[in-house]
Motif scaffolding. Structure first.
Motif, PDB file in Angstrom:
ATOM      1  N   LEU A   5       9.229  51.178  74.262  1.00 12.05           N
ATOM      2  CA  LEU A   5       8.688  49.850  74.232  1.00 12.05           C
ATOM      3  C   LEU A   5       9.361  48.496  73.750  1.00 12.05           C
ATOM      4  O   LEU A   5       8.995  47.547  74.071  1.00 12.05           O
ATOM      5  CB  LEU A   5       7.197  50.062  74.497  1.00 12.05           C
ATOM      6  CG  LEU A   5       5.832  50.351  75.781  1.00 12.05           C
ATOM      7  CD1 LEU A   5       4.620  50.775  75.565  1.00 12.05           C
ATOM      8  CD2 LEU A   5       6.734  50.120  77.180  1.00 12.05           C
ATOM      9  N   GLU A   6       9.522  48.887  72.338  1.00 15.66           N
ATOM     10  CA  GLU A   6      10.113  48.451  71.626  1.00 15.66           C
ATOM     11  C   GLU A   6      11.939  47.430  71.739  1.00 15.66           C
ATOM     12  O   GLU A   6      12.241  46.637  71.846  1.00 15.66           O
ATOM     13  CB  GLU A   6      10.565  48.927  70.539  1.00 15.66           C
ATOM     14  CG  GLU A   6       9.326  49.398  69.685  1.00 15.66           C
ATOM     15  CD  GLU A   6      10.056  49.853  67.845  1.00 15.66           C
ATOM     16  OE1 GLU A   6      10.221  49.057  67.349  1.00 15.66           O
ATOM     17  OE2 GLU A   6       9.299  50.736  68.238  1.00 15.66           O
ATOM     18  N   THR A   7      12.244  48.239  73.138  1.00 16.83           N
ATOM     19  CA  THR A   7      13.482  47.952  73.601  1.00 16.83           C
ATOM     20  C   THR A   7      13.398  46.952  75.281  1.00 16.83           C
ATOM     21  O   THR A   7      14.367  46.790  75.823  1.00 16.83           O
ATOM     22  CB  THR A   7      14.393  49.355  74.156  1.00 16.83           C
ATOM     23  OG1 THR A   7      13.945  50.479  75.124  1.00 16.83           O
ATOM     24  CG2 THR A   7      14.765  49.839  73.101  1.00 16.83           C
ATOM     25  N   ARG A   8      12.045  47.049  75.602  1.00 17.98           N
ATOM     26  CA  ARG A   8      11.800  46.722  76.808  1.00 17.98           C
ATOM     27  C   ARG A   8      11.756  45.328  76.846  1.00 17.98           C
ATOM     28  O   ARG A   8      10.920  44.767  75.974  1.00 17.98           O
ATOM     29  CB  ARG A   8      10.287  47.039  77.445  1.00 17.98           C
ATOM     30  CG  ARG A   8      10.155  45.643  79.036  1.00 17.98           C
ATOM     31  CD  ARG A   8       8.310  46.549  79.583  1.00 17.98           C
ATOM     32  NE  ARG A   8       8.634  46.115  80.246  1.00 17.98           N
ATOM     33  CZ  ARG A   8       8.245  44.899  80.862  1.00 17.98           C
ATOM     34  NH1 ARG A   8       8.369  44.670  79.401  1.00 17.98           N
ATOM     35  NH2 ARG A   8       8.031  44.252  82.227  1.00 17.98           N
ATOM     36  N   LEU A   9      12.540  44.617  77.615  1.00 17.54           N
ATOM     37  CA  LEU A   9      13.260  42.800  77.728  1.00 17.54           C
ATOM     38  C   LEU A   9      12.755  42.610  78.795  1.00 17.54           C
ATOM     39  O   LEU A   9      13.051  43.065  79.952  1.00 17.54           O
ATOM     40  CB  LEU A   9      14.433  42.390  77.264  1.00 17.54           C
ATOM     41  CG  LEU A   9      14.529  42.984  75.982  1.00 17.54           C
ATOM     42  CD1 LEU A   9      16.013  42.949  75.340  1.00 17.54           C
ATOM     43  CD2 LEU A   9      13.324  42.103  74.782  1.00 17.54           C
TER      44      LEU A   9
END
Length: 145
Positions: A5-9
């Motif tokens: 989720l930290e990589t979702r853009l």
């Protein structure tokens, strides 16, 4: 370790006439550019390094994005190797007045983390610590096949 989720853009572009083909819809090359740029940003967020595109898998154009609509692109990392990063890419058309969306394009890309000399760099392990993250990863793995 970095969580999925930290990589979702997600990013948006208002489709202007200069983005369009002779049919008044977004040129496929612009959609690919937007997808590749956002995919690279997701990969860089994951790796903490510069990343370059190694492969873009089959791109499926389902429907056009007309001038005046908004192109919405989503990217997230769903798997990683030693130096490579697998990213799911999805685009949609969005009515800027209502927010109504329709999927338009999808693909998967592989990026490689590189140092200042362009040599491959190791990447961290990917973690998935939430139900939403597990859903996104599962969808990406299912679609990859």
């Amino acid at each position: 370790m970095v969580d999925l989720l930290e990589t979702r853009l997600e990013n948006r572009w208002m489709v202007q006439p200069n983005h369009a083909n002779h049919l008044g819809t977004t040129h496929g090359g612009n959609v690919l550019k937007w997808m590749d740029e956002l995919g690279a940003m997701a990969a860089m967020r994951f790796a903490g390094e510069s990343c370059v595109t190694a492969r873009m898998d089959q791109v499926n154009f389902k429907r056009p994005i007309p001038v005046g609509d908004t192109a919405v692109v989503e990217a997230y990392v769903y798997d990683a190797g030693t130096t490579s990063i697998k990213t799911r890419l999805k685009a949609a058309r969005e009515n800027p007045r209502t927010g109504e969306r329709e999927p338009t394009t999808e693909s998967y890309s592989v990026y490689v983390a590189v140092d200042d000399d362009g040599d491959p760099r190791p990447v961290p392990d990917l973690t998935v610590d939430s139900e939403r993250g597990r859903e996104l990863r599962s969808a990406a793995l299912d679609g990859e096949r």
